[in-house]
Design an enzyme around this catalytic site. Structure first.
Site, short mmCIF file in Angstrom:
data_model
loop_
_atom_site.label_atom_id
_atom_site.label_comp_id
_atom_site.label_asym_id
_atom_site.label_seq_id
_atom_site.Cartn_x
_atom_site.Cartn_y
_atom_site.Cartn_z
N PRO A 2 0.83 -1.21 0.00
CA PRO A 2 0.00 0.00 0.00
C PRO A 2 0.86 1.25 0.00
O PRO A 2 1.91 1.31 0.65
CB PRO A 2 -0.79 -0.13 1.31
CG PRO A 2 -0.78 -1.59 1.61
CD PRO A 2 0.53 -2.11 1.13
N GLU A 3 0.44 2.26 -0.75
CA GLU A 3 1.19 3.51 -0.82
C GLU A 3 0.55 4.55 0.11
O GLU A 3 -0.40 4.24 0.85
CB GLU A 3 1.28 3.96 -2.27
CG GLU A 3 1.85 2.86 -3.16
CD GLU A 3 2.43 3.33 -4.48
OE1 GLU A 3 2.79 4.51 -4.61
OE2 GLU A 3 2.55 2.49 -5.39
N LYS A 52 3.59 6.43 4.42
CA LYS A 52 3.01 5.10 4.61
C LYS A 52 2.82 4.75 6.08
O LYS A 52 2.47 3.61 6.40
CB LYS A 52 3.92 4.05 3.94
CG LYS A 52 4.12 4.26 2.44
CD LYS A 52 5.05 3.21 1.87
CE LYS A 52 5.32 3.46 0.38
NZ LYS A 52 6.20 2.43 -0.20
N ASN A 193 5.84 2.11 -5.55
CA ASN A 193 6.27 1.71 -6.89
C ASN A 193 5.37 2.23 -8.00
O ASN A 193 5.83 2.59 -9.08
CB ASN A 193 6.36 0.19 -6.95
CG ASN A 193 7.43 -0.28 -7.91
OD1 ASN A 193 8.36 0.46 -8.23
ND2 ASN A 193 7.32 -1.52 -8.37
N ARG A 286 13.16 -3.76 -6.92
CA ARG A 286 11.76 -3.52 -7.27
C ARG A 286 11.62 -3.33 -8.78
O ARG A 286 12.51 -2.76 -9.43
CB ARG A 286 11.23 -2.25 -6.55
CG ARG A 286 11.30 -2.31 -5.03
CD ARG A 286 10.36 -3.34 -4.44
NE ARG A 286 8.96 -3.07 -4.78
CZ ARG A 286 8.19 -2.22 -4.11
NH1 ARG A 286 8.67 -1.52 -3.09
NH2 ARG A 286 6.93 -2.04 -4.46
#
Length: 296
Positions: A2-3, A52, A193, A286
């Site tokens: 989750p961002e 976050k 991301n 990533r």
């Protein structure tokens, strides 16, 4: 993972549904039990997010305390309650929704915990269960302030638009790739991301360009786009970055992401603006997506 928009949605949910109420605090799994005992029965006085990170403030124990939660890759909150309790079923990693329960007389009773619940907050009208977080800890106010000071400016913060110069300063002072920098929570709190890929695309900046070699004007434009995209995600409850005028009509068969994202998860598919196949590589472990035709 989750961002930052997910953490801010959580803060709103707790502010609307739990703040001002006495909470039964427990740890069904047991890993947070000793900390839960210290604030069990306290009132939740505030809820806010920085990037976050979610901070829940409690009063009623020996000293004011804060629960600090970072969901990480696998964490999620699940909510349930009576007819007065309106909250999303879950926020975070995908989880089966918890249903509401009531007795024959209409009295609401909380459902049994599902799975490994690290933390449960329960009021007379609702319950919130936390499972699988990267971090769940009890902090003093001084420790909470110190944790927040380690984070960079937040595109969803109350004065986000005024934070552009600080974001520029932090990026320009580093010789690392800007694609690495904006995922560093000490540079920009809350960018993950998806927002990295999409923010750099709409700003026309190559993720491989070094931070100290990007102009202050372009970094400022990037910051403004990050604020815009994340505000859109916060309000809509879903990350969608494609401008309606760029969205394919009808949606592309086999490429449904093209209706939501410009480059994220669209490896090898044509850029919606220039037609160049979208590129992918690993950056610090990533997956990174970008358009070599639009980003320089």
């Amino acid at each position: 993972m989750p961002e930052g928009d997910a953490s801010h949605r959580l803060a709103r949910a707790f502010d609307n549904l739990f703040v001002g109420q006495r909470c039964a605090v427990s740890s069904p799994q047991g890993r947070f039990a000793r900390s839960a005992e210290l604030i069990d029965g306290a009132h939740l006085t505030s809820a806010h997010a920085v990037g976050k990170h979610l901070f829940l403030g409690f009063d009623g124990g020996p000293v004011p305390s804060w629960i600090h939660v970072h969901l990480g890759l696998y964490g999620s909150w699940r909510f349930a309650g009576d007819s007065t309790f309106v909250a999303p079923a879950s926020i975070g990693a995908p989880r089966r929704a918890v249903t509401t329960l009531a007795t024959d007389t209409g009295e609401w009773i909380p459902p049994d915990p599902v799975g490994q619940v690290r933390l449960r907050l329960c009021t007379a009208h609702g319950v919130a269960d936390l499972s699988g977080p990267n971090r769940c800890e009890l902090l003093t106010d001084e420790e909470r302030i110190a944790a927040e000071l380690k984070l960079g400016p937040d595109p969803l913060g109350p004065d986000a638009r005024l934070a552009a110069p600080e974001f520029v300063r932090r990026v320009k002072s580093r010789r690392r790739a800007i694609g690495e920098l904006i995922m560093d929570q000490a540079i920009a709190a809350g960018v993950g991301n998806i927002y990295r890929a999409e923010g750099l695309f709409v700003s026309g900046i190559s993720p491989m360009r070094r931070g100290d070699r990007v102009s202050a004007n372009r970094i400022t434009i990037l910051w403004d786009h990050l604020c815009d995209l994340m505000e859109r995600g916060l309000e809509g409850g879903r990350i969608e970055t494609v401008d309606p005028q760029d969205a394919p009509v009808p949606p592309l068969e086999g490429d449904l992401e093209a209706s939501r994202w410009y480059v994220y998860h669209r490896t090898g598919r044509p850029c919606l603006r220039c037609g160049t196949p979208i590129s992918e590589k690993l950056m610090q472990g990533r997956r990174l997506f970008w358009c070599a035709g639009c980003q320089h």
